[in-house]
Design a protein around this motif. Sequence first.
Motif, mmCIF file in Angstrom:
data_model
loop_
_atom_site.group_PDB
_atom_site.id
_atom_site.type_symbol
_atom_site.label_atom_id
_atom_site.label_comp_id
_atom_site.label_asym_id
_atom_site.label_seq_id
_atom_site.Cartn_x
_atom_site.Cartn_y
_atom_site.Cartn_z
ATOM 1 N N UNK A 26 -3.571 4.940 10.972
ATOM 2 C CA UNK A 26 -4.723 5.639 10.388
ATOM 3 C C UNK A 26 -5.332 6.597 11.391
ATOM 4 N N UNK A 77 1.316 -4.364 7.063
ATOM 5 C CA UNK A 77 0.658 -5.555 7.625
ATOM 6 C C UNK A 77 1.310 -6.867 7.226
ATOM 7 N N UNK A 85 -3.304 9.692 12.029
ATOM 8 C CA UNK A 85 -3.391 10.657 10.945
ATOM 9 C C UNK A 85 -4.722 11.406 10.979
ATOM 10 N N UNK A 90 -2.970 5.977 3.121
ATOM 11 C CA UNK A 90 -3.871 6.944 3.740
ATOM 12 C C UNK A 90 -3.368 7.370 5.110
ATOM 13 N N UNK A 91 -2.638 6.495 5.780
ATOM 14 C CA UNK A 91 -2.264 6.818 7.149
ATOM 15 C C UNK A 91 -0.807 7.219 7.281
ATOM 16 N N UNK A 99 5.008 -1.016 9.913
ATOM 17 C CA UNK A 99 3.611 -0.616 9.715
ATOM 18 C C UNK A 99 2.977 -1.372 8.552
ATOM 19 N N UNK A 141 -0.378 1.218 2.989
ATOM 20 C CA UNK A 141 -1.426 1.934 3.686
ATOM 21 C C UNK A 141 -1.270 3.445 3.602
#
Lengths: 535, 215
Positions: A78, B180, A81, B8-9, B178, B6
């Motif tokens: 995150x 989790x 990014x 968003x990243x 990545x 995830x």
Amino acid sequence: MRIINVPREGVPVFTAEDVRRDPAMGRRVNVKTEVVVVGSGAGGAMVAYELAKAGRQVLVLESGRYYPSARFTEHLGDTMTQVYREQGSQFNSTADVLFPEGQCIGGSTVIGAGVMQRPPDSLLQRWANELSLPQFAPATVASVFAEVGREQFVHLNEAHEINATAHKVIKGCEKMGFSWKPVARNVRQCALTGHCLAGCLSDRKMSSLVTYLPWAAAYGARLFADCHVSRVLLRGGRAVGVEAVVRDPQTGAEVSRMRVDAEVVVVAGGAMQTPLLLQRSQIPDSSGQIGRNMAVQPFVQVLAQYEEPLYGFRGALVGVEIDEFMESDGYMFFSALAEPEQLMVQGEQAAGAEHIEFMKRYRHLAGLNAFALDEGRGTVSWEGDLETGRKVISWNPSQAEFDKLKHGAALAARVFFAAGAKRVHMPSFRPLHVDSVFELDHTLDQISHGLKGMYSLRINSFSAHGTCRMGTDRFQSVANPQGEVHDVKGLFLADASLLPEPIPAAPHWTVQVMAKQVARNILASASGLFLDGNA
Amino acid sequence: MTRTTNTSSSAGAAAQAAAPIVSLGRRRFLRHALLGSAAVLAVAGGGFAWLRRSPVDQLPVPETIRHLSDAEYHLLHRAAQVLLPVAGSALVPLSQVPVVANIDHMVGLLPAHIRKQVGMGLTLFDNAAVIAGWHGRRFVDLDDAAAVDYFDRWASGNSIQRALSTLVKRFVYIAYWRDPVTWEAVEFDGPVSERWGLAYLGNAPLPQEQGEERA
Ligand SMILES: Cc1cc2nc3c(=O)[nH]c(=O)nc-3n(C[C@H](O)[C@H](O)[C@H](O)COP(=O)(O)OP(=O)(O)OC[C@H]3O[C@@H](n4cnc5c(N)ncnc54)[C@H](O)[C@@H]3O)c2cc1C
């Protein structure tokens, strides 16, 4: 008595969204200020604080977004990014050396490991004597280091801040007879999450986001995020302001163009972006040194496996350093182990069953980053025109630099074996491991410099510096000892680009010290710089 | 809808994973070599139809895959099986981690020119197995041992081979690790602040100046 209000949390920042919403701002914004600071990282934040505190009108323009700590997720992906430049994939021109950098309010301090190191006194003394930069004489600069240290709670790691990875390094050093010590860090009540590189969620790391920027704002400095400075404006050999573009951080779409008229321009975009900005602005470059002499402080990560589980990823990210070779050979070693996703990026992984075995033993791993002092031969250049051009970062290790890094990796491996490692993974593109210290030389022989040292050792650079070096000779350096660009009145630099030579120390502390000195130089020359020339 | 990790990243992860191919694109001589290798393969494989057919090509591709071509999907699906032989270990099975869906999402976030290079790289990686090492088959058709061997050889091969094997490995390994759900098996704690109830300290106190007071 003045009463200063520091917000309890966060920093008041104008963003692209605010600009879009404010009908008074529109597609073109003109602003007047006394000082405009480009970049809000280690150097820029310090200058903004010092000048605002002295009563100057300060405007800080930051190209990255404002990402308050409360939004950190402790997931490195995150953060990469959101706040790493180019989402953490800024590479050299051959794309084998990674140059991560912060691009956000607070700059690289937000994602730093918190290690605070002073360059050796012998180096500072040499700068004072041989480079005629007396402000670095140890006796003079010591008080500025101390002041910056106090402001940020810099302290030597205490016992609880030294994790199992670090303990393996200590044990190895003790066996080898190497000097080691706890690192100093700028952390307040470290909670030992180990997530420094992903941003400190509970604001314990003393990044600029929670120190100099809110303090500067409390003294009246204004901050803009999402605001990329494209050009420094010159008139009659004097800096008179900057032009910038405000962009939506999600889409990259242009929201507004900004022109700032200022009496003093301070550029603190970091060692890679500052020279690019000067080049785009066609700043007179009589030395030809803008963007040259880049020291990259290259490092490689050596991983070791132990019989017993260490959970080396828990606790403070960086615990100890080996300082045995810092002055003699310019080597620095820091204990640290990356999180799983980052391991996949930093090191080459074997395929199939071997990878599974490796990851099954993740909790048995310890890591040591071996940094070498390089020759300062890197360059950063802007190729093409202002709008459509691109940056080129050029650095590949020379044979000598390559040999140094390899030697650093060998030393790290020996330390780990001395502490009982069962296996050491070499930092090469080709997955190589060693199961005994006796195999080490043979394995190292398989890592050769080859073609320009490309794709052989896996090299990273977190701490570039020296691309607009400071000096007295205008034909050898970019800025004078006050930090002002030779031949351009009112244009100051205050970031890692200013460092006169490659330093064998993590640069954050030194950059902040230099920036404080530059700010004080500006104040000392106020009568020649500001219309209201009171000091 | 298929779960992805995830999202968003993912842009950062995509950029990191694609970096090896960007390097080839940047180095002109390698870019030419990449095109040259493709041409050699084309000739060796019989003109334009150098893409050897594989039974795998007939297999369905989930509808949720939006950015990968069918061939890319099958290649990455096979690569994940080969690179992550988790069966019999405590590691999370591939059925619980949407590795290829994650890669699909990452690929969708890449700038167009890099996306194109990634496609070229994947195609070359898959098809080069036809002649590289004289396997006579595409990567997707190699058995497990031959496929691992193919990765290992390329990892110590020339620059193009190293970059392409790294490209495939990075996409697969990043897409897996990545997530989790994979962390517990290796006892990585992931985010802890909330779980530990850490107090949020906020801004640091202003250094005290004479004649000033902090409000
Ligand atoms: C992952 C990581 C970990 C690190 N860990 C440590 C450590 O533990 N100890 C240590 O000593 N050092 C560490 N460093 C290095 C240290 O952070 C830097 O040396 C230091 O921050 C440099 O300060 P600076 O002001 O030159 O640049 P930065 O802090 O990088 O700030 C520059 C800022 O300027 C902005 N900017 C650039 N160009 C423009 C433009 N044209 N317009 C507007 N804004 C612009 C950038 O977005 C950025 O926010 C680390 C670096 C990284 C990347």
